[in-house]
Design a protein around this motif. Structure first.
Motif, short mmCIF file in Angstrom:
data_model
loop_
_atom_site.label_atom_id
_atom_site.label_comp_id
_atom_site.label_asym_id
_atom_site.label_seq_id
_atom_site.Cartn_x
_atom_site.Cartn_y
_atom_site.Cartn_z
N UNK A 32 0.83 -1.20 0.00
CA UNK A 32 0.00 0.00 0.00
C UNK A 32 0.87 1.26 0.00
N UNK A 33 0.37 2.34 -0.59
CA UNK A 33 1.14 3.58 -0.72
C UNK A 33 1.52 4.18 0.63
N UNK A 34 0.72 3.97 1.66
CA UNK A 34 1.00 4.56 2.97
C UNK A 34 1.75 3.61 3.91
N UNK A 35 2.47 2.65 3.35
CA UNK A 35 3.27 1.71 4.15
C UNK A 35 4.26 2.49 5.02
N UNK A 36 4.38 2.10 6.28
CA UNK A 36 5.20 2.84 7.23
C UNK A 36 6.66 2.40 7.23
N UNK A 37 6.92 1.15 6.93
CA UNK A 37 8.29 0.65 6.96
C UNK A 37 8.42 -0.61 6.13
N UNK A 38 9.60 -0.81 5.59
CA UNK A 38 9.86 -1.96 4.73
C UNK A 38 11.30 -2.40 4.94
N UNK A 39 11.50 -3.72 5.04
CA UNK A 39 12.85 -4.28 5.14
C UNK A 39 12.93 -5.47 4.19
N UNK A 40 14.07 -5.62 3.56
CA UNK A 40 14.23 -6.73 2.64
C UNK A 40 15.64 -7.29 2.75
N UNK A 41 15.72 -8.59 2.88
CA UNK A 41 16.98 -9.32 2.85
C UNK A 41 16.85 -10.34 1.72
N UNK A 42 17.19 -9.94 0.49
CA UNK A 42 16.95 -10.81 -0.65
C UNK A 42 17.84 -12.04 -0.71
N UNK A 43 18.94 -12.04 0.03
CA UNK A 43 19.86 -13.18 0.04
C UNK A 43 20.37 -13.34 1.47
N UNK A 44 19.65 -14.14 2.27
CA UNK A 44 20.00 -14.28 3.69
C UNK A 44 21.39 -14.86 3.90
N UNK A 45 21.82 -15.80 3.06
CA UNK A 45 23.15 -16.37 3.23
C UNK A 45 24.23 -15.30 3.12
N UNK A 46 24.10 -14.43 2.13
CA UNK A 46 25.07 -13.34 1.97
C UNK A 46 24.99 -12.39 3.15
N UNK A 47 23.77 -12.05 3.58
CA UNK A 47 23.59 -11.15 4.71
C UNK A 47 24.21 -11.73 5.98
N UNK A 48 24.00 -13.02 6.23
CA UNK A 48 24.58 -13.66 7.41
C UNK A 48 26.11 -13.70 7.33
N UNK A 49 26.63 -13.93 6.14
CA UNK A 49 28.08 -13.90 5.95
C UNK A 49 28.65 -12.53 6.24
N UNK A 50 27.99 -11.49 5.75
CA UNK A 50 28.44 -10.12 6.01
C UNK A 50 28.31 -9.76 7.48
N UNK A 51 27.29 -10.30 8.14
CA UNK A 51 27.09 -10.04 9.57
C UNK A 51 28.30 -10.51 10.39
N UNK A 52 28.97 -11.55 9.92
CA UNK A 52 30.11 -12.10 10.67
C UNK A 52 31.24 -11.10 10.84
N UNK A 53 31.25 -10.03 10.06
CA UNK A 53 32.31 -9.02 10.17
C UNK A 53 31.91 -7.84 11.05
N UNK A 54 30.69 -7.85 11.60
CA UNK A 54 30.23 -6.73 12.41
C UNK A 54 30.81 -6.79 13.82
N UNK A 55 30.75 -5.66 14.51
CA UNK A 55 31.24 -5.59 15.88
C UNK A 55 30.45 -6.52 16.80
N UNK A 56 29.15 -6.63 16.57
CA UNK A 56 28.33 -7.51 17.40
C UNK A 56 28.79 -8.96 17.27
N UNK A 57 29.04 -9.40 16.04
CA UNK A 57 29.49 -10.78 15.83
C UNK A 57 30.86 -11.01 16.46
N UNK A 58 31.72 -10.02 16.38
CA UNK A 58 33.05 -10.14 17.00
C UNK A 58 32.91 -10.25 18.52
#
Length: 186
Positions: A32-58
Motif C-alpha cells: 500500500x502507498x501509505x506503508x510505514x516501513x519496509x525491510x528486505x533481505x533478498x539473500x540471507x546467506x550473503x547477509x549472514x556472511x556479512x554479519x560475521x564481520x560486524x562488531x556484534x558478531x566479534x
C-alpha cells in the motif's frame, strides 16, 4: 475471538498484495502507498556472511561472552535434540508428515517485511493496537517441506476453531493459494 486484529490485518494485507505478487511484481511495489516501513533481505546467506564481520558478531565470539552463555547454549541444544527425538517418534508413528532429517534441511533464503499500518483503538478491555504486517519468505529448495508443515499447522488451527468459523481456499492469479479463515461477525 477467532482471529486477532493483528492476524486479521496480516490476512487483509495478504489479500491485497498477493495478486500483485502472483503477477511477478517485486514485493516492495505491491505494498500500500501509505506503508510505514519496509525491510528486505533478498539473500540471507550473503547477509549472514556479512554479519560475521560486524562488531556484534566479534563480541559474540569473545571468550567471556561464550563463557557467559555456555550453560544457556547447552540447555538450548539439549531441548533441540529432545524435540528432534520427539519428532522422530511422531514421524515413525505416522503422526507427523515431515522427518527430522527434512526439518534439518529447512531453509529461508530471503525475507521481506512491511509495517503497513499502526493504530490504537478501544477494545473490550481498553486500548487495543491494530497493526498491519505483511511478510514474504523465500524458501527455495525446501519449499515443499515448508508447504507440508503449513498444511499441518492449518489443519491444527482449523481443528481448534470455535463454532461458526469457516475456512475458504481460493486460487490467485499465477497459481498461488490463499486460505482465509474467519468467523461470522469478526
Amino acid at each position: 475471538m477467532f482471529l486477532t486484529r493483528v492476524q486479521a490485518g496480516i490476512l487483509a494485507s495478504a489479500v491485497l498484495v498477493a495478486p500483485a505478487l502472483a503477477q511477478g511484481k517485486p514485493f516492495k511495489h505491491a505494498l500500500p502507498a501509505d506503508t510505514m516501513g519496509f525491510i528486505s533481505l533478498p539473500d540471507l546467506n550473503t547477509s549472514l556472511g556479512e554479519f560475521q564481520t560486524t562488531a556484534f558478531a566479534k563480541m559474540w565470539r569473545e571468550e567471556e561472552v561464550q563463557d557467559f552463555v555456555k550453560d544457556a547454549m547447552k540447555l538450548a541444544e539439549a531441548k533441540w535434540n529432545e524435540g528432534l527425538e520427539q519428532l522422530k517418534a511422531m514421524h515413525e508413528a505416522g503422526a507427523f508428515p515431515v522427518s527430522p532429517d527434512d526439518i534439518l534441511k529447512l531453509r529461508v533464503e530471503s525475507f521481506s517485511g512491511a509495517l503497513t499500518r499502526v493504530e490504537v483503538g478501544m477494545g473490550e478491555f481498553g486500548p487495543e493496537p491494530k497493526m498491519g504486517l505483511l511478510l514474504h519468505l523465500g524458501f527455495g529448495e525446501s519449499a515443499p517441506t515448508w508447504r507440508k508443515l503449513a498444511k499441518v499447522g492449518m489443519a491444527q488451527l482449523a481443528a481448534q476453531a470455535p463454532p461458526g468459523a469457516t475456512m475458504k481456499t481460493s486460487k490467485l492469479e499465477g497459481g498461488a493459494e490463499l486460505v482465509t479463515m474467519s468467523k461470522e461477525g469478526q
